[in-house]
Motif scaffolding. Structure first.
Motif, PDB file in Angstrom:
ATOM      1  N   ASP A  76       0.909  -1.271   0.036  1.00 47.50           N
ATOM      2  CA  ASP A  76      -0.033   0.094  -0.232  1.00 47.50           C
ATOM      3  C   ASP A  76       0.742   1.270  -0.101  1.00 47.50           C
ATOM      4  O   ASP A  76       1.440   1.695   0.861  1.00 47.50           O
ATOM      5  N   PRO A  77       0.917   2.136  -0.995  1.00 42.71           N
ATOM      6  CA  PRO A  77       1.770   3.351  -1.324  1.00 42.71           C
ATOM      7  C   PRO A  77       1.397   4.200  -0.204  1.00 42.71           C
ATOM      8  O   PRO A  77       2.207   5.160   0.261  1.00 42.71           O
ATOM      9  N   LYS A  78       0.162   4.215   0.458  1.00 46.75           N
ATOM     10  CA  LYS A  78      -0.206   5.192   1.424  1.00 46.75           C
ATOM     11  C   LYS A  78       0.215   4.786   2.806  1.00 46.75           C
ATOM     12  O   LYS A  78       0.410   5.924   3.427  1.00 46.75           O
ATOM     13  N   HIS A  79       0.623   3.783   2.935  1.00 50.67           N
ATOM     14  CA  HIS A  79       1.420   3.261   4.242  1.00 50.67           C
ATOM     15  C   HIS A  79       2.539   2.464   4.068  1.00 50.67           C
ATOM     16  O   HIS A  79       2.714   1.123   4.189  1.00 50.67           O
ATOM     17  N   PRO A  80       3.591   3.295   3.743  1.00 50.93           N
ATOM     18  CA  PRO A  80       4.926   2.415   3.441  1.00 50.93           C
ATOM     19  C   PRO A  80       5.431   2.017   4.646  1.00 50.93           C
ATOM     20  O   PRO A  80       5.172   2.522   5.739  1.00 50.93           O
TER      21      PRO A  80
END
Length: 91
Positions: A76-80
């Motif tokens: 998930d790029p929103k939560h690296p």
């Protein structure tokens, strides 16, 4: 050889231990003395007769199942992911 490959050592030991515990509880010590006085050839014959009655299907090894592949993780790029070491070094 086939029996050695197909019989489970774990199941055999478990069966023998359980039977032994039960016999020690239910059979008085004085009843065991007779086994010290009988001929070994007779004991061996008796054991052969008893072993012929063992249900070997209960002592078979369990075949291993194939491992199922782990599903790929979704990134998930929103939560690296940030390592704890990186956070501590910045602080």
């Amino acid at each position: 050889e086939k029996m050695d490959m197909e019989l489970s050592d774990f199941y055999m030991v478990d069966e023998i231990q359980g039977t032994y515990r039960g016999m020690m509880i239910s059979i008085p010590a004085e009843d065991w003395r007779v086994f010290g006085e009988i001929d070994w050839a007779d004991v061996i014959e008796q054991l052969k007769e008893l072993s012929a009655q063992v249900n070997l299907k209960r002592l078979l090894k369990q075949p291993r199942k194939k491992k199922t592949p782990q599903p790929k993780r979704v990134k998930d790029p929103k939560h690296p992911h940030v390592s704890t070491a990186k956070l501590l070094s910045q602080g």
